[in-house]
Scaffold this active site. Structure first.
Site, PDB file in Angstrom:
ATOM      1  N   HIS A 230      78.021  58.162  74.105  1.00 29.04           N
ATOM      2  CA  HIS A 230      76.907  57.323  74.524  1.00 29.04           C
ATOM      3  C   HIS A 230      75.691  57.497  73.616  1.00 29.04           C
ATOM      4  O   HIS A 230      75.218  56.529  73.040  1.00 29.04           O
ATOM      5  CB  HIS A 230      76.510  57.455  75.992  1.00 29.04           C
ATOM      6  N   TYR A 234      72.375  55.335  70.512  1.00 27.19           N
ATOM      7  CA  TYR A 234      70.940  55.463  70.214  1.00 27.19           C
ATOM      8  C   TYR A 234      70.730  55.978  68.800  1.00 27.19           C
ATOM      9  O   TYR A 234      69.731  55.680  68.156  1.00 27.19           O
ATOM     10  CB  TYR A 234      70.239  56.340  71.251  1.00 27.19           C
ATOM     11  N   HIS A 381      79.620  42.709  74.814  1.00 27.99           N
ATOM     12  CA  HIS A 381      78.351  43.407  75.035  1.00 27.99           C
ATOM     13  C   HIS A 381      77.870  44.117  73.768  1.00 27.99           C
ATOM     14  O   HIS A 381      76.749  43.905  73.310  1.00 27.99           O
ATOM     15  CB  HIS A 381      78.507  44.412  76.177  1.00 27.99           C
ATOM     16  N   PHE A 382      78.730  44.952  73.179  1.00 26.59           N
ATOM     17  CA  PHE A 382      78.143  45.799  72.128  1.00 26.59           C
ATOM     18  C   PHE A 382      77.982  45.087  70.785  1.00 26.59           C
ATOM     19  O   PHE A 382      77.268  45.596  69.925  1.00 26.59           O
ATOM     20  CB  PHE A 382      78.830  47.169  72.018  1.00 26.59           C
ATOM     21  N   HIS A 383      78.611  43.905  70.628  1.00 27.81           N
ATOM     22  CA  HIS A 383      78.267  43.164  69.409  1.00 27.81           C
ATOM     23  C   HIS A 383      76.858  42.581  69.482  1.00 27.81           C
ATOM     24  O   HIS A 383      76.253  42.315  68.447  1.00 27.81           O
ATOM     25  CB  HIS A 383      79.311  42.089  69.095  1.00 27.81           C
ATOM     26  N   ARG A 445      90.496  44.037  75.950  1.00 28.34           N
ATOM     27  CA  ARG A 445      90.041  44.323  74.596  1.00 28.34           C
ATOM     28  C   ARG A 445      91.167  45.055  73.860  1.00 28.34           C
ATOM     29  O   ARG A 445      92.147  45.461  74.477  1.00 28.34           O
ATOM     30  CB  ARG A 445      88.771  45.176  74.610  1.00 28.34           C
ATOM     31  N   ARG A 446      90.978  45.233  72.548  1.00 24.69           N
ATOM     32  CA  ARG A 446      91.931  46.011  71.751  1.00 24.69           C
ATOM     33  C   ARG A 446      93.363  45.522  71.933  1.00 24.69           C
ATOM     34  O   ARG A 446      94.275  46.325  72.137  1.00 24.69           O
ATOM     35  CB  ARG A 446      91.851  47.496  72.127  1.00 24.69           C
TER      36      ARG A 446
HETATM   37  C1  HEM Z   1      81.619  39.271  61.036  1.00 20.84           C
HETATM   38  C2  HEM Z   1      81.213  40.030  61.977  1.00 20.84           C
HETATM   39  C3  HEM Z   1      82.059  40.599  63.104  1.00 20.84           C
HETATM   40  C4  HEM Z   1      83.023  40.002  63.870  1.00 20.84           C
HETATM   41  C5  HEM Z   1      83.509  38.570  63.800  1.00 20.84           C
HETATM   42  C6  HEM Z   1      83.503  41.003  64.788  1.00 20.84           C
HETATM   43  C7  HEM Z   1      84.500  40.799  65.752  1.00 20.84           C
HETATM   44  C8  HEM Z   1      85.041  41.776  66.570  1.00 20.84           C
HETATM   45  C9  HEM Z   1      85.998  41.557  67.622  1.00 20.84           C
HETATM   46  C10 HEM Z   1      86.580  40.206  68.022  1.00 20.84           C
HETATM   47  C11 HEM Z   1      86.295  42.757  68.164  1.00 20.84           C
HETATM   48  C12 HEM Z   1      87.253  43.048  69.314  1.00 20.84           C
HETATM   49  C13 HEM Z   1      88.567  43.506  68.806  1.00 20.84           C
HETATM   50  C14 HEM Z   1      89.470  44.026  69.900  1.00 20.84           C
HETATM   51  O1  HEM Z   1      88.993  44.534  70.924  1.00 20.84           O
HETATM   52  O2  HEM Z   1      90.698  43.936  69.713  1.00 20.84           O
HETATM   53  C15 HEM Z   1      85.514  43.747  67.469  1.00 20.84           C
HETATM   54  C16 HEM Z   1      85.551  45.104  67.736  1.00 20.84           C
HETATM   55  C17 HEM Z   1      84.596  45.995  67.290  1.00 20.84           C
HETATM   56  N1  HEM Z   1      83.552  45.712  66.422  1.00 20.84           N
HETATM   57 FE1  HEM Z   1      83.195  43.944  65.499  1.00 20.84          FE
HETATM   58  N2  HEM Z   1      82.840  42.169  64.563  1.00 20.84           N
HETATM   59  C18 HEM Z   1      81.930  41.957  63.558  1.00 20.84           C
HETATM   60  C19 HEM Z   1      81.019  42.876  63.067  1.00 20.84           C
HETATM   61  C20 HEM Z   1      80.825  44.137  63.582  1.00 20.84           C
HETATM   62  C21 HEM Z   1      79.755  45.008  63.208  1.00 20.84           C
HETATM   63  C22 HEM Z   1      78.669  44.693  62.205  1.00 20.84           C
HETATM   64  C23 HEM Z   1      79.908  46.153  63.927  1.00 20.84           C
HETATM   65  C24 HEM Z   1      79.090  47.419  63.955  1.00 20.84           C
HETATM   66  C25 HEM Z   1      78.071  47.685  63.212  1.00 20.84           C
HETATM   67  C26 HEM Z   1      81.105  46.006  64.726  1.00 20.84           C
HETATM   68  C27 HEM Z   1      81.633  46.964  65.557  1.00 20.84           C
HETATM   69  C28 HEM Z   1      82.782  46.851  66.288  1.00 20.84           C
HETATM   70  C29 HEM Z   1      83.380  47.914  67.056  1.00 20.84           C
HETATM   71  C30 HEM Z   1      82.856  49.341  67.214  1.00 20.84           C
HETATM   72  C31 HEM Z   1      84.514  47.379  67.683  1.00 20.84           C
HETATM   73  C32 HEM Z   1      85.477  48.096  68.643  1.00 20.84           C
HETATM   74  C33 HEM Z   1      86.678  48.574  67.951  1.00 20.84           C
HETATM   75  C34 HEM Z   1      87.647  49.152  68.932  1.00 20.84           C
HETATM   76  O3  HEM Z   1      87.747  48.657  70.067  1.00 20.84           O
HETATM   77  O4  HEM Z   1      88.301  50.121  68.561  1.00 20.84           O
HETATM   78  N3  HEM Z   1      81.626  44.766  64.504  1.00 20.84           N
HETATM   79  N4  HEM Z   1      84.761  43.123  66.503  1.00 20.84           N
HETATM   80 CU    CU Z   2      77.191  54.280  76.918  1.00 22.12          CU
END
Ligand code: HEM
Ligand code: CU
Length: 561
Positions: A230, A234, A381-383, A445-446
């Protein structure tokens, strides 16, 4: 001033810490580039479109790509940006130089740690996602590389604190300047909260992956992970808050409304970021509901400094808009410098933070969490938080900081502005869709749903939202290309023109300054507050961790990919 050629003009003369900051920043943005390239592919997956077939044999699976995306964007890029900003700003503000030998050691640690981890992930030996929950077991290189990478941030933490104590000795009785105050509380928070991850990796996962111990206890590992997991958000967010407090008002043409309030915000983060991790474990067995409830209440507390930030930043922007001649209820908004890509990035990022924060309150509400846990609501949420506010804050800052560090003026200002509008729009559409798909249709998700006919059949009712994901994927691809075009064109140009770059860090002036403020004096007793933060963590985690450590149930590792 005349344009000078590369050989005759030394941009770093007298400021060797600029070069270090640039290297941190560029390594971070390189990670963001590679990590982000997978983002649109994931958005297409949630539109039912499978583009992974074309990536073989480079990338073996959706999950390998997702590991790259999570690790590079959320761990590597964010940390390097924090290391760049939260050492450079205090250094400039205090007029002191950090120990450069150690600062370069920290850069090399980050690079080497990153390369080792990358090798493990790219050879498909660590497709365990960026949370690496046991019993999923990665190659040892993944954990070792990650450990070296994270320890690099400890070096930066100590360097910043050392600089601050040096300043304190030279300026007895004086109040810590604002950006330095933010950096010091930020690094102390990180040193405290990263302990969970460090114990998990160093004491358990590395020996386990080397075969020295036969199993690890998944519940204890998850608890140690979320001890850091968590507050790490921050750790991502506060460099951008620091920039929003100490530079944005000035860049927008106004002043920060209250310095003491800004200090209070950072103090509250130091106190309340860590003792809240069970809100990621509402669905875990083996943790009593009473403890989950306590962590829920503490999580609501840690929303307070962000609410205070929203008001302070909004008030400072209003101050700027009025100083620029804006009148009436909305005139100040129109009067803001929308053509300045940095100001634009911050404003749009903070706008996204409003629905992002609202969703976070839902996540934190114990039983409501059951409705959205592990669905696409969560990445939705976190995006808004990390991929929009934090990333846009970093991109926006790069637009003045890279020219400031190198003496090379920004190339492609129009592309910079367009990239920020498109990034905001794309993220807004995608996160909207992911929220509703998760909440209304329980889409997990995932999950590689595009590769599974059963899943596509099961979630076909969410078709409208899927279409939005595809549109967002396209917009975000273009936004990414525009942004990196600006960065690379700026960095690679031969021209250095000091007259067209910001010579100094644009530190803001304040309306209500800290001199004579009782609140500011109180917050400046940093070591006392650090002690309080430690006590809070011991109270909120001690009993549960003690029980877990004395009742471990180790299980063997699995490699299911
Ligand atoms: C072009 C920009 C981006 C797109 C289209 C995008 C899209 C996505 C999508 C659709 C997921 C869900 C995948 C899943 O749950 O199977 C995901 C997961 C994630 N994204 Fe992005 N994302 C982008 C940029 C970013 C950026 C800039 C960050 C952080 C600085 C980020 C951090 C994450 C993280 C931490 C996850 C979770 C991974 C996991 O569940 O293991 N993303 N993203
Ligand atoms: Cu948290």
């Amino acid at each position: 001033m005349a344009v000078q050629s590369l050989s005759r003009y030394d941009a770093y003369a007298g400021n060797p810490e600029k070069k270090l900051t640039l290297y941190m920043l560029v390594l971070g943005f390189a990670a963001l580039l590679v990590g982000t390239l997978f983002g649109p592919l994931q958005a297409f997956n949630y539109a039912g479109i499978d583009l992974y077939r074309v990536l073989k044999p480079m990338i073996q699976s959706y999950y390998q790509g997702l590991t790259v995306h999570g690790v590079l964007n959320a761990i590597v890029f964010t940390q390097l940006f924090g290391q760049a900003i939260m050492l450079y700003l205090p250094s400039r503000e205090l007029g002191l130089r950090p120990n450069l030998t150690w600062a370069w050691i920290s850069w090399w640690m980050a690079l080497i740690g990153l390369l080792i981890t990358a090798l493990a992930v790219l050879s498909n030996a660590a497709s365990v996602l960026y949370t690496f929950y046991p019993p999923l077991e990665a190659h040892w290189a993944f954990y070792v590389g990650a450990a070296i990478f994270v320890l690099s941030s400890w070096v930066t933490a100590f360097l910043t604190i050392e600089m601050w104590t040096r300043w304190k000795r030279q300026n007895p009785g004086k109040l810590t300047p604002l950006a330095t105050y933010m950096a010091v509380t930020f690094w102390l928070m990180w040193l405290l909260c990263s302990l969970g991850l460090v114990v998990e990796v160093a004491v358990f996962l590395i020996p386990w992956s080397l075969g020295l111990i036969s199993g690890v206890d998944p519940l204890l590992m998850r608890t140690l992970f979320w001890f850091t997991g968590h507050p790490i958000v921050y750790f991502w967010l506060l460099p951008v808050y620091t920039l929003a407090y100490t530079t944005l008002p000035r860049l927008a043409g106004g002043k920060l409304v209250s310095d003491p309030l800004a200090r209070l915000v950072f103090l509250l983060f130091l106190l309340f970021s860590t003792p809240v991790g069970f809100h990621h474990q509402f669905s875990d067995p083996g943790i009593s509901p009473t403890w989950k409830f306590i962590h829920m209440v503490l999580t609501m507390m840690v929303a307070v400094p962000s609410l205070a930030t929203a008001f302070t930043i909004a008030a400072s922007l209003e101050n700027a808009g009025r100083a620029r001649g804006g009148k009436g209820w909305f005139g100040w908004i129109r009067a803001l410098p929308w053509d300045n890509p940095t100001v634009l990035a911050f404003i749009l990022g903070f706008l996204a933070f409003i629905p992002g924060g609202a969703g976070g309150i839902v996540n934190a509400s114990f039983t409501l969490n059951q409705g959205i846990h592990n669905t696409t609501w969560i990445p939705g949420h976190f995006h808004l938080q990390v991929a929009t506010l934090v990333t846009m804050g970093a991109m926006g800052t790069a637009f003045w900081l890279i020219p400031h560090l190198t003496g090379k003026p920004l190339v492609g200002r129009g592309y910079a502005v367009a990239s920020q509008w498109m990034w905001f729009l794309g993220m807004f559409i995608m996160t909207f869709a992911l929220h509703w798909m998760g909440w209304l249709y329980q889409v997990p998700r995932r999950a590689f749903i595009a590769g599974s006919p059963t899943a596509m059949e099961a979630y076909k009712d969410s078709g409208t939202w899927m279409t939005l994901n595809a549109i967002a994927g396209i917009i975000l691809t273009i936004a990414t290309l525009f942004f990196f075009y600006v960065i690379f064109a700026t960095l690679l140009q031969k021209q250095r023109d000091p007259s067209r770059v910001m010579p100094e860090v644009p530190f803001t002036q304040v309306l209500s300054d800290p001199e004579g403020s009782g609140l500011a004096a109180l917050t400046d007793r940093v070591w006392f507050w650090f002690g309080v933060a430690v006590v809070l963590v011991v109270l909120a985690y001690g009993p549960v961790l003690l029980q877990m450590f004395t009742h471990m149930n180790p299980v063997p590792g699995q490699r299911l990919w």
